[in-house]
Design a protein around this motif. Structure first.
Motif, PDB file in Angstrom:
ATOM      1  N   GLY A 162       0.807  -1.219   0.000  1.00  0.00           N
ATOM      2  CA  GLY A 162       0.000   0.000   0.000  1.00  0.00           C
ATOM      3  C   GLY A 162       0.837   1.264   0.000  1.00  0.00           C
ATOM      4  N   ALA A 163       0.151   2.381  -0.075  1.00  0.00           N
ATOM      5  CA  ALA A 163       0.835   3.676  -0.088  1.00  0.00           C
ATOM      6  C   ALA A 163       1.657   3.863   1.184  1.00  0.00           C
ATOM      7  N   THR A 164       1.196   3.296   2.276  1.00  0.00           N
ATOM      8  CA  THR A 164       1.884   3.477   3.558  1.00  0.00           C
ATOM      9  C   THR A 164       3.301   2.902   3.526  1.00  0.00           C
ATOM     10  N   THR A 224      -7.241  13.202   0.759  1.00  0.00           N
ATOM     11  CA  THR A 224      -8.429  12.354   0.796  1.00  0.00           C
ATOM     12  C   THR A 224      -9.324  12.624   1.997  1.00  0.00           C
ATOM     13  N   GLY A 226      -1.776   3.858  -3.727  1.00  0.00           N
ATOM     14  CA  GLY A 226      -2.470   2.622  -3.354  1.00  0.00           C
ATOM     15  C   GLY A 226      -3.570   2.423  -4.394  1.00  0.00           C
ATOM     16  N   ASP A 256       2.489  11.529  -3.667  1.00  0.00           N
ATOM     17  CA  ASP A 256       1.499  10.515  -3.298  1.00  0.00           C
ATOM     18  C   ASP A 256       0.212  10.899  -4.028  1.00  0.00           C
ATOM     19  N   PHE A 314       5.624   5.422   2.117  1.00  0.00           N
ATOM     20  CA  PHE A 314       6.030   6.498   3.028  1.00  0.00           C
ATOM     21  C   PHE A 314       7.478   6.293   3.489  1.00  0.00           C
ATOM     22  N   TRP A 333      -2.608  12.486   5.546  1.00  0.00           N
ATOM     23  CA  TRP A 333      -1.735  11.690   4.673  1.00  0.00           C
ATOM     24  C   TRP A 333      -0.462  12.437   4.288  1.00  0.00           C
ATOM     25  N   SER A 358      -2.436   8.760  -4.346  1.00  0.00           N
ATOM     26  CA  SER A 358      -3.351   7.647  -4.062  1.00  0.00           C
ATOM     27  C   SER A 358      -4.806   7.939  -4.408  1.00  0.00           C
ATOM     28  N   SER A 359      -5.268   9.156  -4.113  1.00  0.00           N
ATOM     29  CA  SER A 359      -6.713   9.380  -4.268  1.00  0.00           C
ATOM     30  C   SER A 359      -7.094  10.235  -5.470  1.00  0.00           C
ATOM     31  N   ASN A 377      -3.744  14.999  -3.604  1.00  0.00           N
ATOM     32  CA  ASN A 377      -5.140  15.137  -3.171  1.00  0.00           C
ATOM     33  C   ASN A 377      -5.268  14.629  -1.736  1.00  0.00           C
ATOM     34  N   THR A 411       1.394  15.563  -1.371  1.00  0.00           N
ATOM     35  CA  THR A 411       0.212  14.747  -1.620  1.00  0.00           C
ATOM     36  C   THR A 411      -0.670  15.530  -2.592  1.00  0.00           C
ATOM     37  N   GLN A 434      -6.511   1.052  -4.306  1.00  0.00           N
ATOM     38  CA  GLN A 434      -7.915   0.845  -3.934  1.00  0.00           C
ATOM     39  C   GLN A 434      -8.837   2.051  -4.072  1.00  0.00           C
ATOM     40  N   LYS A 435      -8.322   3.179  -4.587  1.00  0.00           N
ATOM     41  CA  LYS A 435      -9.221   4.320  -4.785  1.00  0.00           C
ATOM     42  C   LYS A 435      -9.604   4.503  -6.255  1.00  0.00           C
TER      43      LYS A 435
HETATM   44  C1  LIG Z   1      -5.648   5.992   1.300  1.00  0.00           C
HETATM   45  C2  LIG Z   1      -4.419   6.808   1.248  1.00  0.00           C
HETATM   46  C3  LIG Z   1      -3.188   6.359   1.755  1.00  0.00           C
HETATM   47  C4  LIG Z   1      -3.041   5.032   2.459  1.00  0.00           C
HETATM   48  O1  LIG Z   1      -3.037   3.984   1.569  1.00  0.00           O
HETATM   49  P1  LIG Z   1      -2.775   2.484   2.041  1.00  0.00           P
HETATM   50  O2  LIG Z   1      -2.837   1.759   0.743  1.00  0.00           O
HETATM   51  O3  LIG Z   1      -3.887   2.130   2.977  1.00  0.00           O
HETATM   52  O4  LIG Z   1      -1.457   2.405   2.683  1.00  0.00           O
HETATM   53  C5  LIG Z   1      -2.083   7.163   1.604  1.00  0.00           C
HETATM   54  N1  LIG Z   1      -2.164   8.365   1.005  1.00  0.00           N
HETATM   55  C6  LIG Z   1      -3.325   8.840   0.519  1.00  0.00           C
HETATM   56  C7  LIG Z   1      -3.360  10.178  -0.140  1.00  0.00           C
HETATM   57  C8  LIG Z   1      -4.485   8.080   0.626  1.00  0.00           C
HETATM   58  O5  LIG Z   1      -5.646   8.552   0.151  1.00  0.00           O
END
Ligand SMILES: *Cc1c(COP(=O)(O)O)cnc(C)c1O
Length: 355
Positions: free
Chosen positions: A73-75, A148, A188, A167, A78, A100, A169-170, A146, A144, A190-191
């Motif tokens: 995941g994104a974490t 989230t 990540g 980052d 980090f 985030w 992710s979203s 966006n 970052t 999943q978004k």
């Molecule tokens: C959801 C999110 C994360 C965390 O992602 P994981 O896959 O749960 O580690 C990190 N950064 C942003 C901007 C997010 O929206």
């Protein structure tokens, strides 16, 4: 009828769910499930190749940018980012614009020095700071795109001479950007890309190999590039779902047409919020996110009533993050405009009753 406004894991295109479900039972008419084929078979290799090819095509990446699908995941990024890019005695610049945005700062401090060039924590992360300088000797600049949780988004790419890390992710693949300006992008899945369990990384290979510390193989981007994201067993099913979503995105005509609909969705929702005094958007207008819309109510006692109404009407995932309260409505690529129209109508009805 369900309207899914979840923040993540979140809505994906219907056809992706159907194709993924079929592949669990019988993948490409092989009589085998996607869950029981070897990751080094030509069957899976073609899935991975197609996913990587689609990312390169949709994001229009140049030859220096490599696409990886990694675990954690994104974490995990980090700390994997500073581990690969930040020497002990060097300093990286970070922008702190949300929950985030602050987490990766703590992780980077384990590997070197961190210069927080600006933070919007003073006003509950409701805006994006503008006046800050990124020192030219920074190992890289991280931000970052966006936020989230708080519902802010950077609408321009920061100007900097140092490697740019983001980052995304979203809001990845939700809007057209010059992705080649970034040296490292992570998200990540999943978004906006697919199923949880995989992380997409786009990295300019020229920035790698400069850190002095020895790296565990699984943490070394170069090892993953050399091994084509197959250093060990990759998250096969999660990557398959990403590939299906990327195919869907290409069928829509790519990022630009999807961005157009994303803008329509966000405009409709913000216009509705701005026109009804019962609702109160929380962030600075210029910094509003087109992916996660955050608002509270003038009268907090009405919040539960509206939540109950949403539930009754099949509107899922509108409750705000526990750190902000109120509401958060996520408008990811796969969410149809019709869902936002339905929510906007519900808001109008609610406002008439409770004005
Ligand atoms: C959801 C999110 C994360 C965390 O992602 P994981 O896959 O749960 O580690 C990190 N950064 C942003 C901007 C997010 O929206």
């Amino acid at each position: 009828m369900i309207h899914n406004f979840n923040a993540g894991p979140s809505i994906l295109p219907r056809q992706v769910f159907e194709q993924a479900a079929k592949a669990v039972v019988d993948f490409n008419n092989t009589g085998l499930s996607i869950l029981e084929i070897g990751h080094r078979t030509p069957l899976f290799q073609s899935v991975l190749d197609e996913a990587i090819g689609l990312v390169k095509e949709l994001m229009q990446l140049d030859k220096d940018h490599e696409v990886l699908f990694l675990h954690g995941g994104a974490t995990t990024q980090f700390f994997q980012v500073p581990m690969n890019l930040l020497n002990d005695d060097a300093c990286a610049a970070y922008l702190d614009c949300g929950v985030w945005g602050s987490k990766p700062i703590k992780e980077a401090q384990l590997f070197g020095k961190v210069n927080v060039v600006a933070s919007s924590k003073d006003r509950g992360y409701t805006y994006i700071p503008t006046n800050y300088e990124i020192p030219a000797d920074s190992a890289y600049f991280h931000y970052t795109t966006n936020n989230t949780i708080e519902g802010t988004q950077m609408h321009t790419i920061p100007e900097t001479q140092v490697p740019l890390v983001a980052d995304m992710s979203s809001d990845i693949l939700s809007r057209v950007m010059d992705f080649n300006r970034f040296d490292l992008i992570y998200a990540g899945a999943q978004k906006n890309i697919g199923a949880a369990g995989v992380n997409m990384v786009v990295v300019n290979k020229n920035i790698l190999g400069k850190v002095k510390r020895p790296l565990p193989s699984m943490m070394d981007y170069r090892k993953h590039i050399e091994n084509g994201s197959m250093l060990n067993t990759p998250p096969v099913f999660a990557i398959y779902v990403c590939m299906l979503t990327l195919r869907w995105l290409k069928e829509q005509g790519g990022i630009a047409p999807v961005e157009k609909v994303n803008n329509e969705k966000a405009e409709l929702l913000y216009q509705t919020l701005d026109s009804i005094p019962v609702f109160k958007p929380t962030v600075n207008k210029a910094d509003r996110s087109r992916m996660n819309v955050v608002f509270v109510m003038e009268n907090p006692e009405l919040e539960k009533l509206f939540l109950d109404l949403c539930k009754q009407e099949g509107m899922v995932g509108v409750k705000g993050h526990r750190s902000v309260g109120g509401f958060r409505v996520s408008l990811y690529n796969a969410l149809p405009l019709s869902s936002v129209k339905a929510l906007a109508e519900l808001m109008q009805h609610f406002a008439l009753k409770h004005a």
